[in-house]
Scaffold this motif. Structure first.
Motif, PDB file in Angstrom:
ATOM      1  N   PHE A 115       0.852  -1.184   0.000  1.00  0.00           N
ATOM      2  CA  PHE A 115       0.000   0.000   0.000  1.00  0.00           C
ATOM      3  C   PHE A 115       0.894   1.243   0.000  1.00  0.00           C
ATOM      4  N   ASN A 116       0.702   2.110  -0.971  1.00  0.00           N
ATOM      5  CA  ASN A 116       1.431   3.382  -0.954  1.00  0.00           C
ATOM      6  C   ASN A 116       0.530   4.514  -0.464  1.00  0.00           C
ATOM      7  N   ASN A 117      -0.652   4.139   0.047  1.00  0.00           N
ATOM      8  CA  ASN A 117      -1.594   5.107   0.595  1.00  0.00           C
ATOM      9  C   ASN A 117      -2.032   4.594   1.973  1.00  0.00           C
ATOM     10  N   GLN A 118      -1.609   5.272   3.032  1.00  0.00           N
ATOM     11  CA  GLN A 118      -1.894   4.803   4.384  1.00  0.00           C
ATOM     12  C   GLN A 118      -3.387   4.739   4.657  1.00  0.00           C
ATOM     13  N   GLU A 119      -4.148   5.696   4.127  1.00  0.00           N
ATOM     14  CA  GLU A 119      -5.595   5.691   4.329  1.00  0.00           C
ATOM     15  C   GLU A 119      -6.230   4.454   3.707  1.00  0.00           C
ATOM     16  N   ASP A 120      -5.738   4.074   2.523  1.00  0.00           N
ATOM     17  CA  ASP A 120      -6.245   2.884   1.845  1.00  0.00           C
ATOM     18  C   ASP A 120      -5.973   1.637   2.684  1.00  0.00           C
ATOM     19  N   LEU A 121      -4.779   1.564   3.262  1.00  0.00           N
ATOM     20  CA  LEU A 121      -4.434   0.442   4.146  1.00  0.00           C
ATOM     21  C   LEU A 121      -5.342   0.410   5.371  1.00  0.00           C
ATOM     22  N   ASP A 122      -5.542   1.579   5.980  1.00  0.00           N
ATOM     23  CA  ASP A 122      -6.363   1.651   7.191  1.00  0.00           C
ATOM     24  C   ASP A 122      -7.806   1.241   6.918  1.00  0.00           C
ATOM     25  N   LYS A 123      -8.308   1.594   5.731  1.00  0.00           N
ATOM     26  CA  LYS A 123      -9.705   1.326   5.411  1.00  0.00           C
ATOM     27  C   LYS A 123      -9.936  -0.071   4.847  1.00  0.00           C
ATOM     28  N   TYR A 124      -8.859  -0.787   4.537  1.00  0.00           N
ATOM     29  CA  TYR A 124      -9.033  -2.106   3.917  1.00  0.00           C
ATOM     30  C   TYR A 124      -9.770  -3.023   4.892  1.00  0.00           C
ATOM     31  N   PRO A 125     -10.860  -3.658   4.459  1.00  0.00           N
ATOM     32  CA  PRO A 125     -11.672  -4.448   5.397  1.00  0.00           C
ATOM     33  C   PRO A 125     -10.933  -5.671   5.926  1.00  0.00           C
ATOM     34  N   ARG A 126     -11.103  -5.923   7.215  1.00  0.00           N
ATOM     35  CA  ARG A 126     -10.515  -7.095   7.870  1.00  0.00           C
ATOM     36  C   ARG A 126     -11.654  -7.884   8.507  1.00  0.00           C
ATOM     37  N   THR A 127     -11.972  -9.013   7.910  1.00  0.00           N
ATOM     38  CA  THR A 127     -13.192  -9.754   8.262  1.00  0.00           C
ATOM     39  C   THR A 127     -12.885 -11.242   8.401  1.00  0.00           C
ATOM     40  N   LEU A 128     -11.919 -11.585   9.247  1.00  0.00           N
ATOM     41  CA  LEU A 128     -11.424 -12.958   9.311  1.00  0.00           C
ATOM     42  C   LEU A 128     -12.518 -13.973   9.643  1.00  0.00           C
ATOM     43  N   GLU A 129     -13.337 -13.688  10.644  1.00  0.00           N
ATOM     44  CA  GLU A 129     -14.356 -14.666  11.039  1.00  0.00           C
ATOM     45  C   GLU A 129     -15.335 -14.933   9.900  1.00  0.00           C
ATOM     46  N   THR A 130     -15.779 -13.873   9.250  1.00  0.00           N
ATOM     47  CA  THR A 130     -16.685 -14.032   8.103  1.00  0.00           C
ATOM     48  C   THR A 130     -15.995 -14.768   6.965  1.00  0.00           C
ATOM     49  N   ASP A 131     -14.718 -14.449   6.739  1.00  0.00           N
ATOM     50  CA  ASP A 131     -13.959 -15.110   5.673  1.00  0.00           C
ATOM     51  C   ASP A 131     -13.868 -16.612   5.908  1.00  0.00           C
ATOM     52  N   VAL A 132     -13.606 -17.012   7.151  1.00  0.00           N
ATOM     53  CA  VAL A 132     -13.490 -18.435   7.469  1.00  0.00           C
ATOM     54  C   VAL A 132     -14.807 -19.153   7.187  1.00  0.00           C
ATOM     55  N   GLU A 133     -15.917 -18.520   7.522  1.00  0.00           N
ATOM     56  CA  GLU A 133     -17.218 -19.136   7.246  1.00  0.00           C
ATOM     57  C   GLU A 133     -17.439 -19.308   5.749  1.00  0.00           C
ATOM     58  N   LYS A 134     -17.001 -18.341   4.964  1.00  0.00           N
ATOM     59  CA  LYS A 134     -17.130 -18.451   3.503  1.00  0.00           C
ATOM     60  C   LYS A 134     -16.253 -19.574   2.965  1.00  0.00           C
ATOM     61  N   ILE A 135     -15.045 -19.698   3.505  1.00  0.00           N
ATOM     62  CA  ILE A 135     -14.139 -20.758   3.053  1.00  0.00           C
ATOM     63  C   ILE A 135     -14.741 -22.128   3.331  1.00  0.00           C
ATOM     64  N   LYS A 136     -15.424 -22.276   4.457  1.00  0.00           N
ATOM     65  CA  LYS A 136     -16.049 -23.556   4.816  1.00  0.00           C
ATOM     66  C   LYS A 136     -17.091 -23.984   3.783  1.00  0.00           C
ATOM     67  N   THR A 137     -17.695 -23.021   3.081  1.00  0.00           N
ATOM     68  CA  THR A 137     -18.677 -23.383   2.059  1.00  0.00           C
ATOM     69  C   THR A 137     -18.016 -24.049   0.855  1.00  0.00           C
ATOM     70  N   VAL A 138     -16.716 -23.847   0.702  1.00  0.00           N
ATOM     71  CA  VAL A 138     -15.972 -24.507  -0.377  1.00  0.00           C
ATOM     72  C   VAL A 138     -15.501 -25.882   0.086  1.00  0.00           C
ATOM     73  N   SER A 139     -14.845 -25.917   1.273  1.00  0.00           N
ATOM     74  CA  SER A 139     -14.362 -27.191   1.814  1.00  0.00           C
ATOM     75  C   SER A 139     -13.896 -26.997   3.248  1.00  0.00           C
ATOM     76  N   ASP A 140     -14.221 -27.952   4.084  1.00  0.00           N
ATOM     77  CA  ASP A 140     -13.737 -27.933   5.463  1.00  0.00           C
ATOM     78  C   ASP A 140     -12.261 -28.330   5.532  1.00  0.00           C
ATOM     79  N   ALA A 141     -11.757 -28.913   4.454  1.00  0.00           N
ATOM     80  CA  ALA A 141     -10.394 -29.438   4.467  1.00  0.00           C
ATOM     81  C   ALA A 141      -9.348 -28.382   4.120  1.00  0.00           C
TER      82      ALA A 141
END
Length: 281
Positions: free
Chosen positions: A62-88
């Protein structure tokens, strides 16, 4: 589902697959997952014994600090989405300190000029950051195959060059762009668009489609003039660049000859930067 935050523990787990000669797929992401990411994961699951999905917002690209700060961080939601593809699937979600060990800086890379075009010209140091983190991930995971979307086509070509120049022996798989129903290229940044802006953003892909239609009969300069006029008529957009480039070198095309070409665009809609591209032949 196994989730690792520690690279040594991940490496130990993956070594069990390597000892058996089994294939490892890697899908590097920065999280805020959408259907495009999930399609990469599905392809990796189909083609490998085990798939690793990394989730890491990489500060050095990131060459823009504001862009880095605003980038969404949604680990729990991401893990749930990954489970829809495969638990493995194995998830690797390290901290910045785990990846950079207290020295959060990028290394300089020479990608034979690929890094100076388009995104590289407008985002200084971006591809040094990309190269740094992708090489770290490759060294940790040691994948057989690694999967990247063609929406970031310049990045895809740079990663291929990274593997080539470092003799890494990893197969880089480029996957088609996933799009919303209106044609907007799927991106984690789309979440920052309002509902109205998402509809307006369909104009980007519509213009690229018209570019492809015109490519058979018009000169490159005529096409560029058309695109400039098209976006001038839509002042809600601020165009950063539009380029027609050779796919292999990414150098801007001046005249058409027997090569593969692609049109690339970057625009701002409000304060959200959107990129897209399309194969022209």
């Amino acid at each position: 589902m196994l989730i690792f935050n520690n690279k040594a523990l991940l490496r130990a787990a993956l070594s069990q697959y390597e000892k058996k000669g089994q294939s490892i797929g890697l899908v590097p992401t920065m999280g805020a997952l959408h259907q495009g990411h999930l399609s990469l994961m599905q392809q990796s699951v189909n083609e490998n014994t085990i798939t690793v999905v990394s989730i890491f917002v990489n500060p050095t690209q990131f060459n823009n600090q504001e862009d880095l700060d605003k980038y969404p961080r949604t680990l729990e939601t991401d893990v749930e989405k990954i489970k829809t593809v495969s638990d493995a699937i194995i998830v690797f979600a390290p901290s910045v300190d785990e990846m950079y060990e207290g020295n959060t800086s990028s290394h300089p890379f020479d990608f034979d000029g690929l890094e100076h075009q388009m995104e590289g010209a407008f985002r200084p140091g971006h591809f040094d950051g990309v190269g740094t983190i992708v090489k770290k991930l490759f060294d940790i995971v040691q994948p057989t195959n690694a999967y990247f979307g063609e929406k970031d086509f310049q990045q895809l070509q740079i990663i291929r060059k990274l593997v080539e120049k470092n003799n890494m022996g990893i197969h880089i798989v480029g996957c088609p762009i996933s799009r919303e129903q209106n044609g907007l290229a799927m991106s984690s940044r789309n979440g920052r668009l309002s509902a109205t802006e998402k509809e307006e953003a369909a104009f980007i892909y519509q213009t690229l489609q018209h570019t492809k239609q015109r490519f058979a009969s018009q000169t490159i300069s005529e096409i560029k003039e058309y695109v400039q006029e098209a976006f001038n008529a839509h002042p809600e957009f601020k165009t950063e660049y539009f380029e027609i480039a050779q796919e292999d070198t990414l150098e801007p095309a001046v005249i058409k000859d027997n090569k593969k070409y692609r049109a690339f665009i970057a625009v701002f809609l409000g304060n959200v930067r959107l990129i897209d591209n399309i194969s022209l032949n």
